[in-house]
Design an enzyme around this catalytic site. Structure first.
Site, PDB file in Angstrom:
ATOM      1  N   ASN A  32       8.324   2.290  -9.881  1.00 21.27           N
ATOM      2  CA  ASN A  32       9.291   1.540  -9.077  1.00 21.27           C
ATOM      3  C   ASN A  32       9.200   0.024  -9.234  1.00 21.27           C
ATOM      4  O   ASN A  32      10.171  -0.679  -9.000  1.00 21.27           O
ATOM      5  CB  ASN A  32       9.131   1.913  -7.595  1.00 21.27           C
ATOM      6  CG  ASN A  32       7.699   1.806  -7.119  1.00 21.27           C
ATOM      7  OD1 ASN A  32       6.804   2.444  -7.678  1.00 21.27           O
ATOM      8  ND2 ASN A  32       7.458   0.994  -6.119  1.00 21.27           N
ATOM      9  N   HIS A  33       8.029  -0.506  -9.617  1.00 19.94           N
ATOM     10  CA  HIS A  33       7.891  -1.962  -9.760  1.00 19.94           C
ATOM     11  C   HIS A  33       8.244  -2.482 -11.155  1.00 19.94           C
ATOM     12  O   HIS A  33       8.043  -3.668 -11.442  1.00 19.94           O
ATOM     13  CB  HIS A  33       6.458  -2.394  -9.421  1.00 19.94           C
ATOM     14  CG  HIS A  33       6.169  -2.385  -7.952  1.00 19.94           C
ATOM     15  ND1 HIS A  33       6.783  -3.256  -7.078  1.00 19.94           N
ATOM     16  CD2 HIS A  33       5.358  -1.613  -7.196  1.00 19.94           C
ATOM     17  CE1 HIS A  33       6.343  -3.020  -5.845  1.00 19.94           C
ATOM     18  NE2 HIS A  33       5.482  -2.018  -5.897  1.00 19.94           N
ATOM     19  N   HIS A  43       0.901   6.028  -8.361  1.00 21.61           N
ATOM     20  CA  HIS A  43       1.626   5.297  -7.297  1.00 21.61           C
ATOM     21  C   HIS A  43       0.857   5.188  -5.991  1.00 21.61           C
ATOM     22  O   HIS A  43       0.969   4.162  -5.321  1.00 21.61           O
ATOM     23  CB  HIS A  43       3.009   5.908  -7.027  1.00 21.61           C
ATOM     24  CG  HIS A  43       3.810   5.162  -5.982  1.00 21.61           C
ATOM     25  ND1 HIS A  43       4.258   3.867  -6.174  1.00 21.61           N
ATOM     26  CD2 HIS A  43       4.224   5.510  -4.740  1.00 21.61           C
ATOM     27  CE1 HIS A  43       4.921   3.475  -5.092  1.00 21.61           C
ATOM     28  NE2 HIS A  43       4.914   4.445  -4.208  1.00 21.61           N
ATOM     29  N   ASN A 101       1.810  -2.310 -11.901  1.00 22.37           N
ATOM     30  CA  ASN A 101       1.283  -3.299 -10.956  1.00 22.37           C
ATOM     31  C   ASN A 101       0.381  -4.326 -11.641  1.00 22.37           C
ATOM     32  O   ASN A 101      -0.400  -5.016 -10.976  1.00 22.37           O
ATOM     33  CB  ASN A 101       0.470  -2.619  -9.842  1.00 22.37           C
ATOM     34  CG  ASN A 101       1.246  -1.557  -9.100  1.00 22.37           C
ATOM     35  OD1 ASN A 101       0.848  -0.404  -9.068  1.00 22.37           O
ATOM     36  ND2 ASN A 101       2.362  -1.933  -8.510  1.00 22.37           N
TER      37      ASN A 101
HETATM   38 FE   FE2 Z   1       4.453   2.458  -7.765  1.00 22.00          FE
END
Ligand code: FE2
Length: 267
Positions: free
Chosen positions: A68-69, A178, A41
């Site tokens: 996931n990013h 996360h 992030n």
């Molecule tokens: Fe994440």
């Protein structure tokens, strides 16, 4: 014996600046041998770039894990194969670029394995984390290592705790990322693995999980289901993570301690 500092998700500029302002001193104060940070992030909340990887390395980070990013910034798909210190979740699609784990040798010849894996519950689809982690453990010679670190990037605390116990006695540490909120459950499990459900984010805690609180509150309060990106909060960030030390004669954990420095929730 190795002492590492793992930093939870670095959220936008506030997160990066918490590393700039506190990481070099924390490394000295705690005699840290190796620093790992989750950087997925770090670019305005969405992914990471080559420049930001270099920025985090300049503050003392040795290895960056993700989740996931990871692919949010387009340039990263071509960059990741050039940077052995930037990891993707190992259970991402077969054939996708990047490494899901790697082994690093320190100046004193001690070695650490860093493994990045993503959860399956309430996350975008990826291969089964519990099957895939076995594949990684078969590929590494644990007796050759002073430290085996697992960043389990997952939403559900149940899945994270299950992974902790699944790996108990087989790795040095399993720490979750996360969810961006530090959990108060740092402990050494039955068979000697250090565990914490979530390391917490490095970022502005006057926010909703690191993003601008007004916009996130409005989304919930108006039942706005539009999938619009909420920008990161930009107040003073807290450096948030866990320090874990391994035993002198094997890779199991000797101790684990959470740290929070600066910003709203730091001491
Ligand atoms: Fe994440």
């Amino acid at each position: 014996n190795m002492k590492i500092l793992f930093l939870g998700d670095v959220m936008g500029r506030s997160g990066r600046h918490s590393l700039r302002d506190h990481l070099p001193q924390a490394i000295k104060d705690h005699n840290i041998d190796f620093v790992i940070a989750n950087g997925e992030n770090a670019a305005g909340g969405f992914g990471i770039t080559e420049n930001i990887c270099n920025e985090l390395y300049s503050y003392g980070v040795n290895v960056i894990t993700t989740g996931n990013h990871l692919w949010d910034q387009k340039e990263i798909t071509s960059y990741i194969d050039k940077d052995q210190n930037l990891l993707k979740p190992y259970n991402f699609a077969e054939g996708s670029p990047g490494l899901g784990f790697n082994i690093y040798e320190l100046a004193n010849k001690e070695k650490i394995a860093v493994i990045n894996i993503m959860g399956n519950l309430f996350m975008r689809s990826c291969d089964n984390a519990f099957f895939k982690i076995e594949e990684v453990l078969q590929k590494i010679d644990v007796n050759d290592l002073s430290f085996i670190f697992v960043d389990f990037h997952a939403e559900a605390s149940s899945e994270k705790m299950a992974m902790g116990h699944h790996l108990d006695g087989r790795v040095t540490a399993v720490v979750g990322t996360h969810t961006h909120v530090p959990t108060a459950d740092a402990n050494i499990m039955e068979h000697g693995t250090a565990y914490q459900t979530d390391a917490g984010m490095c970022g502005d805690y006057d926010s909703v999980i690191g993003t601008k609180k007004q916009e996130f509150v409005r989304k919930f309060a108006t039942q706005d289901t539009e999938r619009k990106r909420v920008p990161p909060a930009d107040g003073i960030g807290t450096l948030c993570g866990v320090i874990i030390e391994s035993q002198d004669n094997n890779f199991l954990a000797k101790n684990i301690q959470s740290i929070r420095i600066g910003g709203k929730i730091g001491s």
